[in-house]
Scaffold this active site. Sequence first.
Site, PDB file in Angstrom:
ATOM      1  N   THR A 191      -9.970   3.936  11.335  1.00 39.44           N
ATOM      2  CA  THR A 191      -9.823   3.046  12.506  1.00 39.44           C
ATOM      3  C   THR A 191      -9.180   3.783  13.684  1.00 39.44           C
ATOM      4  O   THR A 191      -9.046   3.227  14.771  1.00 39.44           O
ATOM      5  CB  THR A 191      -9.009   1.782  12.150  1.00 39.44           C
ATOM      6  OG1 THR A 191      -7.928   2.169  11.295  1.00 39.44           O
ATOM      7  CG2 THR A 191      -9.850   0.771  11.426  1.00 39.44           C
ATOM      8  N   ARG A 224      -2.712  -5.905  14.552  1.00 37.89           N
ATOM      9  CA  ARG A 224      -1.524  -6.021  15.406  1.00 37.89           C
ATOM     10  C   ARG A 224      -1.266  -7.481  15.744  1.00 37.89           C
ATOM     11  O   ARG A 224      -2.211  -8.255  15.894  1.00 37.89           O
ATOM     12  CB  ARG A 224      -1.733  -5.259  16.730  1.00 37.89           C
ATOM     13  CG  ARG A 224      -1.864  -3.739  16.570  1.00 37.89           C
ATOM     14  CD  ARG A 224      -0.524  -3.105  16.179  1.00 37.89           C
ATOM     15  NE  ARG A 224      -0.609  -1.666  16.004  1.00 37.89           N
ATOM     16  CZ  ARG A 224      -0.931  -1.039  14.869  1.00 37.89           C
ATOM     17  NH1 ARG A 224      -1.228  -1.734  13.780  1.00 37.89           N
ATOM     18  NH2 ARG A 224      -0.960   0.278  14.805  1.00 37.89           N
ATOM     19  N   LYS A 230       0.844  -1.197   0.000  1.00 32.63           N
ATOM     20  CA  LYS A 230       0.000   0.000   0.000  1.00 32.63           C
ATOM     21  C   LYS A 230       0.879   1.247   0.000  1.00 32.63           C
ATOM     22  O   LYS A 230       1.742   1.417   0.846  1.00 32.63           O
ATOM     23  CB  LYS A 230      -0.893   0.009   1.245  1.00 32.63           C
ATOM     24  CG  LYS A 230      -1.841   1.204   1.286  1.00 32.63           C
ATOM     25  CD  LYS A 230      -2.876   1.055   2.377  1.00 32.63           C
ATOM     26  CE  LYS A 230      -2.457   1.648   3.697  1.00 32.63           C
ATOM     27  NZ  LYS A 230      -2.422   3.111   3.733  1.00 32.63           N
ATOM     28  N   ARG A 262       2.888  -0.775  10.714  1.00 36.52           N
ATOM     29  CA  ARG A 262       3.984  -0.778  11.678  1.00 36.52           C
ATOM     30  C   ARG A 262       4.312  -2.140  12.273  1.00 36.52           C
ATOM     31  O   ARG A 262       5.468  -2.394  12.616  1.00 36.52           O
ATOM     32  CB  ARG A 262       3.671   0.245  12.788  1.00 36.52           C
ATOM     33  CG  ARG A 262       3.808   1.674  12.297  1.00 36.52           C
ATOM     34  CD  ARG A 262       3.105   2.666  13.184  1.00 36.52           C
ATOM     35  NE  ARG A 262       1.652   2.574  13.057  1.00 36.52           N
ATOM     36  CZ  ARG A 262       0.797   3.409  13.647  1.00 36.52           C
ATOM     37  NH1 ARG A 262       1.237   4.376  14.413  1.00 36.52           N
ATOM     38  NH2 ARG A 262      -0.507   3.261  13.472  1.00 36.52           N
ATOM     39  N   THR A 319     -13.913  17.215  -9.122  1.00 31.75           N
ATOM     40  CA  THR A 319     -12.472  17.116  -8.823  1.00 31.75           C
ATOM     41  C   THR A 319     -12.060  15.669  -8.564  1.00 31.75           C
ATOM     42  O   THR A 319     -11.006  15.214  -9.021  1.00 31.75           O
ATOM     43  CB  THR A 319     -12.135  18.007  -7.605  1.00 31.75           C
ATOM     44  OG1 THR A 319     -12.540  19.338  -7.922  1.00 31.75           O
ATOM     45  CG2 THR A 319     -10.666  17.987  -7.281  1.00 31.75           C
ATOM     46  N   ASP A 346     -13.354  15.292  -2.211  1.00 30.60           N
ATOM     47  CA  ASP A 346     -13.495  16.674  -2.688  1.00 30.60           C
ATOM     48  C   ASP A 346     -14.836  16.746  -3.420  1.00 30.60           C
ATOM     49  O   ASP A 346     -15.631  15.808  -3.348  1.00 30.60           O
ATOM     50  CB  ASP A 346     -12.299  17.000  -3.627  1.00 30.60           C
ATOM     51  CG  ASP A 346     -11.962  18.496  -3.629  1.00 30.60           C
ATOM     52  OD1 ASP A 346     -12.895  19.309  -3.740  1.00 30.60           O
ATOM     53  OD2 ASP A 346     -10.771  18.826  -3.531  1.00 30.60           O
ATOM     54  N   ILE A 347     -15.068  17.814  -4.159  1.00 36.03           N
ATOM     55  CA  ILE A 347     -16.323  17.873  -4.910  1.00 36.03           C
ATOM     56  C   ILE A 347     -16.276  16.812  -6.016  1.00 36.03           C
ATOM     57  O   ILE A 347     -15.185  16.409  -6.454  1.00 36.03           O
ATOM     58  CB  ILE A 347     -16.548  19.290  -5.510  1.00 36.03           C
ATOM     59  CG1 ILE A 347     -15.377  19.706  -6.397  1.00 36.03           C
ATOM     60  CG2 ILE A 347     -16.794  20.309  -4.404  1.00 36.03           C
ATOM     61  CD1 ILE A 347     -15.648  20.963  -7.205  1.00 36.03           C
ATOM     62  N   PRO A 348     -17.455  16.343  -6.454  1.00 32.41           N
ATOM     63  CA  PRO A 348     -17.483  15.223  -7.411  1.00 32.41           C
ATOM     64  C   PRO A 348     -16.622  15.444  -8.645  1.00 32.41           C
ATOM     65  O   PRO A 348     -15.885  14.540  -9.062  1.00 32.41           O
ATOM     66  CB  PRO A 348     -18.974  15.127  -7.782  1.00 32.41           C
ATOM     67  CG  PRO A 348     -19.685  15.640  -6.571  1.00 32.41           C
ATOM     68  CD  PRO A 348     -18.820  16.725  -6.003  1.00 32.41           C
ATOM     69  N   ASP A 357      -3.531   4.280  -1.734  1.00 33.94           N
ATOM     70  CA  ASP A 357      -4.488   4.752  -0.715  1.00 33.94           C
ATOM     71  C   ASP A 357      -4.370   6.266  -0.545  1.00 33.94           C
ATOM     72  O   ASP A 357      -3.714   6.744   0.372  1.00 33.94           O
ATOM     73  CB  ASP A 357      -4.159   4.018   0.602  1.00 33.94           C
ATOM     74  CG  ASP A 357      -5.104   4.380   1.727  1.00 33.94           C
ATOM     75  OD1 ASP A 357      -6.218   4.863   1.449  1.00 33.94           O
ATOM     76  OD2 ASP A 357      -4.727   4.167   2.899  1.00 33.94           O
ATOM     77  N   LEU A 358      -5.033   7.000  -1.451  1.00 33.86           N
ATOM     78  CA  LEU A 358      -4.923   8.467  -1.404  1.00 33.86           C
ATOM     79  C   LEU A 358      -6.161   9.121  -0.790  1.00 33.86           C
ATOM     80  O   LEU A 358      -6.212  10.338  -0.649  1.00 33.86           O
ATOM     81  CB  LEU A 358      -4.639   9.027  -2.804  1.00 33.86           C
ATOM     82  CG  LEU A 358      -3.338   8.514  -3.428  1.00 33.86           C
ATOM     83  CD1 LEU A 358      -3.094   9.166  -4.781  1.00 33.86           C
ATOM     84  CD2 LEU A 358      -2.139   8.757  -2.508  1.00 33.86           C
ATOM     85  N   LYS A 359      -7.152   8.315  -0.474  1.00 31.04           N
ATOM     86  CA  LYS A 359      -8.348   8.785   0.266  1.00 31.04           C
ATOM     87  C   LYS A 359      -8.901  10.092  -0.311  1.00 31.04           C
ATOM     88  O   LYS A 359      -9.089  11.081   0.406  1.00 31.04           O
ATOM     89  CB  LYS A 359      -8.005   8.969   1.747  1.00 31.04           C
ATOM     90  CG  LYS A 359      -7.551   7.689   2.453  1.00 31.04           C
ATOM     91  CD  LYS A 359      -7.416   7.898   3.944  1.00 31.04           C
ATOM     92  CE  LYS A 359      -7.164   6.622   4.695  1.00 31.04           C
ATOM     93  NZ  LYS A 359      -5.828   6.058   4.523  1.00 31.04           N
ATOM     94  N   CYS A 360      -9.172  10.084  -1.609  1.00 31.21           N
ATOM     95  CA  CYS A 360      -9.627  11.313  -2.283  1.00 31.21           C
ATOM     96  C   CYS A 360     -11.008  11.734  -1.779  1.00 31.21           C
ATOM     97  O   CYS A 360     -11.942  10.935  -1.736  1.00 31.21           O
ATOM     98  CB  CYS A 360      -9.674  11.083  -3.787  1.00 31.21           C
ATOM     99  SG  CYS A 360      -8.081  10.590  -4.427  1.00 31.21           S
TER     100      CYS A 360
HETATM  101  O1  C5P Z   1       0.809   1.000  11.079  1.00 31.34           O
HETATM  102  P1  C5P Z   1      -0.622   0.544  10.923  1.00 31.34           P
HETATM  103  O2  C5P Z   1      -0.747  -0.958  10.732  1.00 31.34           O
HETATM  104  O3  C5P Z   1      -1.520   1.085  12.004  1.00 31.34           O
HETATM  105  O4  C5P Z   1      -1.051   1.200   9.543  1.00 31.34           O
HETATM  106  C1  C5P Z   1      -2.347   1.168   9.060  1.00 31.34           C
HETATM  107  C2  C5P Z   1      -2.409   1.725   7.684  1.00 31.34           C
HETATM  108  O5  C5P Z   1      -3.752   1.691   7.261  1.00 31.34           O
HETATM  109  C3  C5P Z   1      -1.958   3.184   7.554  1.00 31.34           C
HETATM  110  O6  C5P Z   1      -1.312   3.300   6.290  1.00 31.34           O
HETATM  111  C4  C5P Z   1      -3.262   3.976   7.549  1.00 31.34           C
HETATM  112  O7  C5P Z   1      -3.198   5.126   6.739  1.00 31.34           O
HETATM  113  C5  C5P Z   1      -4.230   2.980   6.924  1.00 31.34           C
HETATM  114  N1  C5P Z   1      -5.655   3.148   7.283  1.00 31.34           N
HETATM  115  C6  C5P Z   1      -6.115   3.074   8.586  1.00 31.34           C
HETATM  116  N2  C5P Z   1      -7.453   3.226   8.854  1.00 31.34           N
HETATM  117  C7  C5P Z   1      -8.317   3.434   7.866  1.00 31.34           C
HETATM  118  C8  C5P Z   1      -7.844   3.515   6.548  1.00 31.34           C
HETATM  119  C9  C5P Z   1      -6.493   3.355   6.293  1.00 31.34           C
HETATM  120  O8  C5P Z   1      -5.346   2.846   9.495  1.00 31.34           O
HETATM  121  N3  C5P Z   1      -9.617   3.508   8.123  1.00 31.34           N
END
Ligand code: C5P
Length: 238
Positions: free
Chosen positions: A125, A187, A34, A217, A70, A66-68, A61-64
């Site tokens: 999350t 985790r 990702k 992480r 754009t 904005d207005i439709p 994963d750029l999470k766009c």
């Molecule tokens: O390091 P970690 O496992 O917490 O990373 C989670 C990844 O998932 C990050 O890149 C974060 O931007 C992404 N993410 C998230 N929660 C969301 C959407 C994406 O943690 N709802």
Amino acid sequence: MKIDRPIIALDFPDKEICLNFLKQFPKDESLFVKIGMELFYAEGPDMVKELKAMGHDIFLDLKCHDIPHTVEATMRILGKLGVALTTTHAPGGSEMLKAAKNGLIEGALQAGQKTPRLLAITQLTSTDERMVKEEQLLSCNLNESVKSYAKLAYASNLDGVVCSAYEAQMIAEATSPDFLRVTPGIRLLGGDAGDQKRVMTPDKAAQNGSSALVVGRSITQAPDAILAYRQVCDLWRN
Ligand code: C5P
């Protein structure tokens, strides 16, 4: 549908650090990775092309949001890159979600690429119940909000959502088993949650109806990244 390989979140500040991390893996191993805002804004579309050329599948994963108009224009560009998955935000509304999907389809068609699957973020999350009440001022609880956004994304012809593994089953029931539930906040046992509020282990996420894992992480910051990745794979697949 379950995506077999855990998706590794390459949350690195630049290409050099990212490639140094990837060097630890066997050269011919195809990963699902990702690229988020940090790496993309640092290195641009060339980073996507380079990782694809190395044989990896890409979740951009750029999470766009904005207005439709754009978002549609942006997705037209992203659709040309040949990525497997990309994201937008469900709170952008049905018009924006449909525009995003249209843009992706058009861009992919123009470039002769497969259309990336489009996921909506429901609630991050890192969001908890208190934030939903006190900061977003919603009268419903977190679960209801997530469910409602998932239904909106499904009705807008998206391919799935990014959600917490705690919500995966509920979303499958509210939409369709084929509607992807891609779950970050993963985790290994005893791992540090960091800023994530709702974390789960890979095996629990599989049992709870997750379709794909996003792991950052727990792998990228592990003392032995390969070992951590293999542990996540084993727990996810068994
Ligand atoms: O390091 P970690 O496992 O917490 O990373 C989670 C990844 O998932 C990050 O890149 C974060 O931007 C992404 N993410 C998230 N929660 C969301 C959407 C994406 O943690 N709802």
